[in-house]
Design an enzyme around this catalytic site. Structure first.
Site, PDB file in Angstrom:
ATOM      1  N   CYS A 236      72.151  23.666 -16.989  1.00 15.86           N
ATOM      2  CA  CYS A 236      72.470  22.235 -16.930  1.00 15.86           C
ATOM      3  C   CYS A 236      71.906  21.561 -18.174  1.00 15.86           C
ATOM      4  O   CYS A 236      70.938  22.028 -18.768  1.00 15.86           O
ATOM      5  CB  CYS A 236      71.966  21.608 -15.634  1.00 15.86           C
ATOM      6  SG  CYS A 236      70.252  21.954 -15.237  1.00 15.86           S
ATOM      7  N   THR A 269      67.689  25.088 -16.111  1.00 12.48           N
ATOM      8  CA  THR A 269      67.758  23.876 -16.938  1.00 12.48           C
ATOM      9  C   THR A 269      67.808  24.258 -18.408  1.00 12.48           C
ATOM     10  O   THR A 269      67.418  25.361 -18.794  1.00 12.48           O
ATOM     11  CB  THR A 269      66.503  22.996 -16.776  1.00 12.48           C
ATOM     12  OG1 THR A 269      65.360  23.730 -17.266  1.00 12.48           O
ATOM     13  CG2 THR A 269      66.292  22.590 -15.347  1.00 12.48           C
ATOM     14  N   ASP A 270      68.259  23.316 -19.220  1.00  7.31           N
ATOM     15  CA  ASP A 270      68.019  23.449 -20.654  1.00  7.31           C
ATOM     16  C   ASP A 270      66.516  23.235 -20.870  1.00  7.31           C
ATOM     17  O   ASP A 270      65.800  22.769 -19.975  1.00  7.31           O
ATOM     18  CB  ASP A 270      68.860  22.454 -21.454  1.00  7.31           C
ATOM     19  CG  ASP A 270      69.028  22.902 -22.905  1.00  7.31           C
ATOM     20  OD1 ASP A 270      68.221  23.726 -23.379  1.00  7.31           O
ATOM     21  OD2 ASP A 270      69.955  22.413 -23.579  1.00  7.31           O
ATOM     22  N   TRP A 271      66.057  23.587 -22.064  1.00  2.71           N
ATOM     23  CA  TRP A 271      64.613  23.562 -22.358  1.00  2.71           C
ATOM     24  C   TRP A 271      64.138  22.104 -22.544  1.00  2.71           C
ATOM     25  O   TRP A 271      64.419  21.487 -23.558  1.00  2.71           O
ATOM     26  CB  TRP A 271      64.333  24.399 -23.599  1.00  2.71           C
ATOM     27  CG  TRP A 271      64.162  25.872 -23.360  1.00  2.71           C
ATOM     28  CD1 TRP A 271      63.121  26.632 -23.816  1.00  2.71           C
ATOM     29  CD2 TRP A 271      65.014  26.779 -22.642  1.00  2.71           C
ATOM     30  NE1 TRP A 271      63.282  27.950 -23.409  1.00  2.71           N
ATOM     31  CE2 TRP A 271      64.422  28.069 -22.689  1.00  2.71           C
ATOM     32  CE3 TRP A 271      66.204  26.652 -21.926  1.00  2.71           C
ATOM     33  CZ2 TRP A 271      64.984  29.192 -22.078  1.00  2.71           C
ATOM     34  CZ3 TRP A 271      66.766  27.763 -21.313  1.00  2.71           C
ATOM     35  CH2 TRP A 271      66.158  29.001 -21.398  1.00  2.71           C
ATOM     36  N   GLY A 272      63.477  21.591 -21.534  1.00  5.36           N
ATOM     37  CA  GLY A 272      63.059  20.188 -21.585  1.00  5.36           C
ATOM     38  C   GLY A 272      64.001  19.280 -20.824  1.00  5.36           C
ATOM     39  O   GLY A 272      63.995  18.071 -21.041  1.00  5.36           O
TER      40      GLY A 272
END
Ligand code: BGC
Length: 730
Positions: A236, A269-272
């Site tokens: 996401c 998730t995407d990173w962050g």
């Protein structure tokens, strides 16, 4: 003796694990995941949902000790149950390295947009299989590859990672790549879900689009990819969609992805991109990635507590883990453990990359048959873009470090999202090798007047022009940077036999379009890009790339003439209103009656093709189209006949849609029959209330075209009955 003991112990461990019921290969992935889950403690379950960054995070945290060096991510496994850790690497062009002084040198495919420009499903699959093999041989079992965001915004700095503006083309091509990657018994990742269509303000922007438009554009690309390739994971995105962060968006994750489309894998998730514990978990998020990028370990102790307190049901945590394990069993990650240091056949892989690049080059213009280059040329002048030493790559997490190092080190930005990298595949050398009798001169293009002087009197001039861009950036405009328009203008004025070779992420403006005799779109062409360009210029390979995106004549033609947001201020939340809805790219141009610089689907060849006998039939409710294609020219070549449908009276978002194509290779005089079955969703309109696709009864014009603006396209009109299909198009 020591070795014997080690082997004996390993064998004992293996047979113990083999005896575990979830190691029984005759059971299906879901059953095995269920059995493994039952054997796990709560602490073991929690390990699966918390991802660690695979590199040091600035000065803040050190990489997880077990992660592969300079890698994207790591998730602890449960060795006592024979369940391996997950080792994650970027991305769609090959095995990347997070910023490091000792990068992994690996094979780079041409950009994703280049692969889309081949319109060749088989090449996309082979490229995926190749980079997946390098991922496995490098010790990775999760490849964060499968980027399919639509090219809604030509200035988007990540367009080069994706596959263009049309959902059918993008979904189909990336699906083939994902299938290729996963053929290596590793997991691929469909990303960035969803409507992450510009980089400016990506962490804060709120993308606004209505459900029906989204289902017929951005979401359709994801849906087609998912159906055709079954990626083990989904990432996401950073942005909000209609007010809610994508990674805690119940509509995106629970409703659309898992319920409507029946997605079986897991969402990371995407990173962050994680912002909460309870909201995210209950909205359908299954794994927090690289937690160091977030404000907190949302899926660490906080999730454990949320389960204890009943804010997140135990069943939800179990389902997160079940989904991850099921993907691992299903894709072969458990049964085929990865190991670092595997053998890579770089020579063979370079040829896979080169074949992709060759078919991706788009001959945009060829006045007076300036190409292919003539064998008898006495003087060839090559100008600009470091064409003496290499070919450009795009920046950010997808960058694959070149084998042999960066051909032009030191160009700013040298740190994130840089460094600016050139693959050491010299167009100059490849051209020289093909013109041994010619004087080949290189001019760096920094001084337009000097370049024009060098160009005067040459048999042919090749100006290489470039646009570097990368993740976390957007192009400030579609104009070529660094005064290159003036350079090309001056050179073309000095010598009419000027051919421009463009190494750009995607569409750029060409104020010199009428002056240049030839224009070749070469994208970011990868490991063997220089050779691929030379082979096409000399006609060893007949160009067959076609644009996967419209090249506008000016930015004023775009739905957003000015990009939303402010790259200098990434703190104030703003909205991007995708008012064009599903009318993306050529659909927008059709709707508004705009004439682009070069239309979607455009691409010339050194031969010609004719289409005849377009006919339609309907079988089991599906529209089938047939026609004959003939090579009417003098040399062998490949073509991309395209089928579009335009409703006579039904109301669509735009006058027509691409419904199919084929890539066909033909010898001179040769003909082939082509048949295409149309996905019925492409003939309907999504109705949000009933969650159905509705095909209106009536006439539909079928166009057989060379590109989206082909005024000579053959056409027939078919009558379709009224039909309603469920959300999955059945
Ligand atoms: C990118 C992702 C990538 C991840 C891990 C993020 O910045 O948006 O595409 O997979 O980093 O490197």
């Amino acid at each position: 003796m020591k070795l014997k003991l080690a082997i004996a112990l390993a064998l004992a461990a293996m047979s113990a694990q083999a005896a575990e019921p979830w190691m029984d290969k005759s059971l299906n992935a879901d059953k095995r995941a269920e059995l493994a889950l039952q054997a796990m403690t709560q602490q073991e379950k929690l390990k699966w949902v918390l991802g660690h960054f695979g590199s040091d995070f600035g000065n803040k945290t050190k990489k997880h000790p077990a992660a592969l060096p300079s890698s994207a991510g790591y998730i602890e496994g449960v060795p006592r149950l024979g369940l391996p850790a997950l080792f994650e690497t970027d991305a769609g062009l090959g095995v990347a390295t997070q910023a490091s002084k000792t990068p992994r040198e690996r094979t780079s495919l041409p950009s994703g947009l280049a692969t889309a420009a081949t319109w060749d499903r088989d090449l996309a699959y082979k490229g995926g299989a190749m980079i997946g093999a390098e991922a496995r041989a490098s010790g990775f079992n999760v490849m964060l590859a499968g980027g399919v965001n639509l090219l809604r915004e030509p200035r988007n700095g990540r367009n080069f990672e994706y596959a263009g503006e049309d959902p059918l083309l993008a979904g189909t091509m990336v699906a083939q790549q994902v299938r290729g990657i996963q053929s290596n018994n590793i997991i691929a990742t469909m990303k960035h879900y969803a409507v992450n269509d510009q980089e400016t303000g990506r962490f804060i922007l709120d993308a606004r689009i209505d459900d029906a438009s989204n289902r017929m554009s951005d979401l359709l690309a994801f849906q087609l990819l998912m159906e055709q390739a079954d990626p083990g994971s989904v990432m996401c995105s950073y942005n909000r969609l209609n007010g809610v962060y994508a990674c805690e968006n119940d509509y995106l994750l629970n409703q659309v992805l898992k319920k409507d489309w029946g997605y079986k894998g897991y969402v990371m998730t995407d990173w962050g991109a994680t912002h909460s514990t309870v909201e995210s978990a209950n909205a359908g998020l299954d794994q927090q990635s690289g937690w160091e990028f977030d404000k907190s370990q949302y899926f660490g102790g906080a999730l454990e507590e949320a389960v204890v307190n009943g804010h997140v049901p135990q069943a939800r945590l179990d389902n997160m883990v079940f989904r991850i394990l099921s993907a691992m069993f299903d894709k072969g990650v458990v049964d085929n453990p990865v190991a670092e240091g595997g053998n890579i056949d770089f020579d063979a892989h370079a040829l896979v990359s080169r074949a992709d690049a060759e078919d991706s080059l788009v001959l945009l213009k060829n006045a007076g048959d300036v190409l292919p280059l003539k064998a008898g040329a006495k003087k060839i002048v090559i100008i600009g873009a470091h064409a003496d030493v290499g070919v450009l790559a795009g920046g950010g997490s997808s960058l694959v470090y070149p084998i042999g190092g960066n051909a032009v080190p030191g160009i700013a930005p040298t740190s994130w999202p840089g460094p600016v990298v050139y693959h050491p595949s010299s167009p100059l050398k490849a051209i020289q090798a093909r013109a041994p009798g010619a004087q080949v001169i290189y001019n760096d293009g920094s001084d337009p007047a000097a370049a024009a002087q060098a160009a005067a009197g040459a048999d042919v001039v090749l100006v290489f022009a470039q646009q570097w861009i990368g993740e976390a950036l957007d192009a400030v405009s579609l104009a070529l940077p660094d005064n290159q328009d003036a350079l090309i203008g001056a050179v073309a004025k000095a010598n009419p036999k000027t051919v421009v070779v463009l190494e750009t992420s995607g569409p750029v403006l060409m104020p010199w379009v009428d002056q240049a005799a030839g224009i070749v779109q070469a994208w970011y062409p990868g490991t063997r890009g220089g050779e691929a360009i030379a082979r096409v210029l000399f006609g060893e390979v007949n160009p067959s790339g076609h644009l996967p995106a419209t090249f506008p004549a000016s930015e004023s033609q775009l739905p957003r003439p000015k990009l939303d947001g402010d790259p200098k201020n990434e703190t104030v939340r703003f909205t991007v209103n995708y008012h064009e809805g599903a009318a993306v790219g050529y659909k927008w141009f059709d709707l508004k009656g705009l004439k682009p610089l070069f239309p979607f689907g455009h691409g010339l060849s050194y031969t010609q093709f004719a289409y005849t006998g377009l006919a339609a039939s309907q079988k089991e409710g599906k529209l089938q189209l047939k026609f004959k294609i003939t090579n009417t020219g003098a040399v062998k070549g490949k073509d991309v006949p395209q089928l579009y449908v335009a409703p006579v009276s039904a109301k669509w978002e735009a006058p027509k849609r691409l419904v199919g194509w084929d890539k066909v290779e033909l010898a001179p005089g040769e003909s082939k029959e082509v048949s295409v079955t149309v996905d019925p969703r492409l003939l309907g309109v999504f109705d949000s209330k009933s969650k159905t696709w509705r095909i209106a009864k009536g006439g539909y014009k079928v166009l057989l075209a060379h590109d989206a603006a082909d005024s000579k396209a053959a056409s027939i009109t078919v009558q379709l009955p009224q039909r309603t299909l469920n959300v999955a198009g059945k």
